[in-house]
Design a protein around this motif. Structure first.
Motif, short mmCIF file in Angstrom:
data_model
loop_
_atom_site.label_atom_id
_atom_site.label_comp_id
_atom_site.label_asym_id
_atom_site.label_seq_id
_atom_site.Cartn_x
_atom_site.Cartn_y
_atom_site.Cartn_z
N ALA A 166 -4.65 -3.60 -10.31
CA ALA A 166 -3.52 -2.88 -9.74
C ALA A 166 -3.73 -2.81 -8.23
O ALA A 166 -4.65 -2.14 -7.75
N ILE A 167 -2.90 -3.53 -7.49
CA ILE A 167 -3.00 -3.56 -6.03
C ILE A 167 -2.03 -2.50 -5.49
O ILE A 167 -0.81 -2.64 -5.61
N VAL A 168 -2.58 -1.44 -4.92
CA VAL A 168 -1.77 -0.27 -4.54
C VAL A 168 -1.77 -0.09 -3.03
O VAL A 168 -2.83 -0.02 -2.40
N SER A 169 -0.58 0.00 -2.47
CA SER A 169 -0.41 0.31 -1.05
C SER A 169 0.04 1.77 -0.93
O SER A 169 1.03 2.16 -1.55
N ILE A 170 -0.69 2.55 -0.14
CA ILE A 170 -0.35 3.96 0.07
C ILE A 170 0.07 4.13 1.52
O ILE A 170 -0.73 3.92 2.44
N ALA A 171 1.33 4.50 1.72
CA ALA A 171 1.88 4.63 3.06
C ALA A 171 1.77 6.06 3.56
O ALA A 171 1.71 7.01 2.76
N THR A 172 1.74 6.23 4.87
CA THR A 172 1.78 7.56 5.45
C THR A 172 3.21 8.08 5.38
O THR A 172 4.17 7.29 5.38
N PHE A 198 -5.48 -0.56 -1.66
CA PHE A 198 -6.60 -0.41 -2.58
C PHE A 198 -6.42 -1.33 -3.79
O PHE A 198 -5.30 -1.67 -4.17
N ARG A 199 -7.57 -1.70 -4.38
CA ARG A 199 -7.58 -2.53 -5.59
C ARG A 199 -8.25 -1.73 -6.71
O ARG A 199 -9.41 -1.34 -6.59
N PHE A 200 -7.52 -1.48 -7.77
CA PHE A 200 -8.06 -0.73 -8.90
C PHE A 200 -8.16 -1.65 -10.12
O PHE A 200 -7.21 -2.36 -10.45
N LEU A 201 -9.32 -1.61 -10.77
CA LEU A 201 -9.57 -2.46 -11.93
C LEU A 201 -9.42 -1.65 -13.22
O LEU A 201 -10.03 -0.59 -13.36
N ILE A 202 -8.62 -2.18 -14.13
CA ILE A 202 -8.38 -1.51 -15.42
C ILE A 202 -8.80 -2.45 -16.54
O ILE A 202 -8.38 -3.61 -16.59
N SER A 209 -13.74 -3.33 -6.93
CA SER A 209 -12.67 -2.36 -7.20
C SER A 209 -12.91 -1.05 -6.45
O SER A 209 -14.05 -0.67 -6.18
N ASP A 210 -11.81 -0.38 -6.14
CA ASP A 210 -11.87 0.96 -5.54
C ASP A 210 -11.80 2.01 -6.65
O ASP A 210 -11.69 1.70 -7.83
N SER A 211 -11.86 3.29 -6.23
CA SER A 211 -11.86 4.40 -7.19
C SER A 211 -10.55 5.17 -7.08
O SER A 211 -10.16 5.60 -5.99
N LEU A 212 -9.88 5.37 -8.20
CA LEU A 212 -8.65 6.16 -8.22
C LEU A 212 -8.90 7.59 -7.76
O LEU A 212 -8.14 8.14 -6.97
#
Length: 224
Positions: free
Chosen positions: A132-138, A113-117, A86-89
């Motif tokens: 939670a699989i999160v895509s952050i766009a520019t 990123f992959r966040f584990l809850i 997992s990544d870090s929020l």
């Protein structure tokens, strides 16, 4: 002699029946214990953010409906679960509401990123894990070469011209927008005891999320 033998046979049959019932009861109890000790379920969902823009990601209703109404949602950063790390929020400028599981914030970097809850019930027992699989766009529009988007930990925020500002709530954060002056001055006190002043252009925002403040000092483009 036949009568005595009959009694012996009858007693033997009764013992067999009772023993069989006890075995069945023991199996039922064992099965119940196995059911109670079932491993927590794991669910996965996806969401999108844009770098430098405040947003939120809620747990989908179809997953939320499988969880207790009263539950706690705890991030497990830099943790391995089911062979996934997992990544870090916090490292990307996001945070989690521990009572709803909603992820909020203004991301500081782009990527996937992959966040584990971890979901716990009221007895602090783990009942599920969420990926939670999160895509952050520019941003679609590149930042202006003048000014910058600042992200700071702060203690006190002061508006030197309060009349210039409008206040609104968004995803658990407070959003202040400069609506009254070409440049409006704010002062921010920092945890180290120092303070800094910033000029925020007309139309730009100052966003407060807990102990973190986002200050946009970039001038508005004509297209905006």
């Amino acid at each position: 002699m036949r009568i005595v033998l009959g009694k012996i046979v009858l007693v033997f049959c009764l013992i067999s029946l009772l023993t069989g019932d006890m075995v069945g009861y023991g199996q039922a109890v064992g099965n119940a214990k196995k059911a109670t000790a079932a491993a927590p379920s794991t669910y996965q969902y996806q969401g999108k953010f844009t770098q430098g823009q405040i947003g939120e990601l809620r747990i989908p209703a179809e997953i939320k409906g499988k969880l207790p109404e009263l539950a706690s949602y705890l991030e497990r950063a830099n943790t391995t679960h089911e062979n996934q790390r997992s990544d870090s929020l916090a490292q990307v400028g996001l945070r989690i509401n521990d009572s709803t599981g909603t992820i909020v914030g203004s991301p500081t970097q782009a990527g996937k990123f992959r966040f584990l809850i971890e979901v716990q019930d009221q007895k602090k027992q783990t009942i599920a894990f969420l990926w939670a699989i999160v895509s952050i766009a520019t941003p679609a529009t590149p930042p202006s070469s003048q000014g910058e988007l600042l992200i700071l930990k702060f203690v006190v925020l002061q508006f030197l011209h309060p009349i210039d500002w409008e206040r609104a709530l968004l995803a658990g954060c407070v959003v202040y927008t400069n609506v009254g002056a070409k440049l409006s001055l704010i002062q921010v006190s920092l945890p180290d005891g120092s303070s800094r002043k910033f000029q925020v252009p007309l139309g730009r925002e100052v966003i407060v999320c807990g102990e973190v403040i986002y200050i946009d000092t970039r001038p508005m483009a004509q297209s905006e």
